[in-house]
Design a protein around this motif. Structure first.
Motif, short mmCIF file in Angstrom:
data_model
loop_
_atom_site.label_atom_id
_atom_site.label_comp_id
_atom_site.label_asym_id
_atom_site.label_seq_id
_atom_site.Cartn_x
_atom_site.Cartn_y
_atom_site.Cartn_z
N LYS A 1 25.87 -1.38 -24.65
CA LYS A 1 24.79 -0.43 -24.92
C LYS A 1 25.22 0.41 -26.12
CE LYS A 1 22.16 -0.96 -21.21
NZ LYS A 1 20.80 -1.43 -21.28
N PRO A 2 24.39 0.48 -27.15
CA PRO A 2 24.79 1.29 -28.32
C PRO A 2 24.59 2.78 -28.07
CG PRO A 2 22.66 0.27 -28.72
CD PRO A 2 23.15 -0.23 -27.38
N ILE A 3 25.58 3.56 -28.44
CA ILE A 3 25.49 5.02 -28.41
C ILE A 3 25.64 5.47 -29.86
CG2 ILE A 3 26.56 7.17 -27.60
CD1 ILE A 3 25.49 5.55 -25.28
N SER B 1 28.66 4.06 -32.03
CA SER B 1 28.38 3.94 -33.46
C SER B 1 28.18 5.34 -34.02
CB SER B 1 27.13 3.10 -33.67
OG SER B 1 26.83 2.98 -35.04
N ILE B 2 28.74 5.59 -35.19
CA ILE B 2 28.59 6.89 -35.81
C ILE B 2 27.37 6.86 -36.70
CG2 ILE B 2 29.72 8.66 -37.22
CD1 ILE B 2 31.14 7.94 -34.53
N GLY B 3 26.42 7.75 -36.46
CA GLY B 3 25.19 7.81 -37.24
C GLY B 3 23.97 7.70 -36.36
N LYS B 4 22.82 7.73 -37.00
CA LYS B 4 21.55 7.71 -36.28
C LYS B 4 20.99 6.30 -36.20
CE LYS B 4 20.36 12.36 -36.63
NZ LYS B 4 20.00 13.09 -35.49
N PRO B 5 20.26 5.99 -35.12
CA PRO B 5 19.60 4.69 -35.02
C PRO B 5 18.43 4.63 -36.01
CG PRO B 5 19.01 6.06 -33.15
CD PRO B 5 20.04 6.82 -33.94
N PRO B 6 17.96 3.41 -36.31
CA PRO B 6 16.83 3.30 -37.24
C PRO B 6 15.58 3.92 -36.64
CG PRO B 6 17.22 1.22 -36.18
CD PRO B 6 18.33 2.13 -35.75
N LYS B 7 14.68 4.35 -37.50
CA LYS B 7 13.42 4.92 -37.04
C LYS B 7 12.51 3.81 -36.56
CE LYS B 7 13.71 8.85 -40.12
NZ LYS B 7 13.20 9.51 -41.29
#
Length: 173
Positions: A44-46, A146-152
């Motif tokens: 699961k991506p965080i 993961s460091i950063g924001k998920p795609p919109k």
């Protein structure tokens, strides 16, 4: 159902650019690509927000390199024991938190974890964010940090709509 799967798939591709979607037929393990050395995962991506918590984000980035670990499996039962083992040899310092990767809440944590001091006042909000995120998942869940924001989602939907339109145009001709 098909559209939901496509959204998930495109999200994964955006973040794992160049990822091989093949697995080894003998072992079933994900295969790496020569181009990026990234793998398809079932974790699961965080998405940890680096702009909101830059000091903790930098810690994670350094820890990933030093430990070569970017994922972990939730296991709350052994957390206290793993925390004690990870923090051995790193005494408390006034005004600082001792943070660790892999985290003690993960079965991969404990002895050999990368530990660093982070200013308590800067780490408090990051720690709350992590705890709120992790309480969504039961023990045994494998997580990929993961460091950063998920795609919109709008961008993903736009891509799917364009692909669907192009496919319709092909079938009409």
């Amino acid at each position: 159902m098909k559209k939901s799967w496509c959204v998930w798939f495109l999200t994964l591709l955006i973040f794992i650019n160049g990822c091989s979607m093949n697995s080894n037929p003998q072992t079933g393990e994900p295969q790496t690509t020569k181009k990026t050395d990234m793998v398809q995962t079932k974790e699961k991506p965080i998405f940890f927000p680096e702009k909101e918590y830059p000091e903790r984000a930098q810690f994670f980035q350094t820890a990933f390199v030093k430990t070569k670990i970017e994922s972990c499996t939730l296991d709350r039962k052994g957390m206290e024991t793993r925390k004690k083992k990870a923090l051995q040899g790193t005494p408390p310092k006034k005004g600082f938190d001792r943070v660790q990767w892999p985290m003690a809440i993960c079965k991969e944590g404990g002895k050999g974890a990368y530990v660093k001091y982070i200013t308590s006042s800067k780490n408090l909000a990051a720690e709350e964010w992590i705890q709120n995120e992790l309480k969504k998942y039961p023990d045994g869940t494998s997580l990929f940090l993961s460091i950063g924001k998920p795609p919109k989602l709008k961008e993903i939907n736009r891509t799917i709509e364009n692909e669907n339109r192009m496919e319709e145009e092909k079938t009409e001709k």
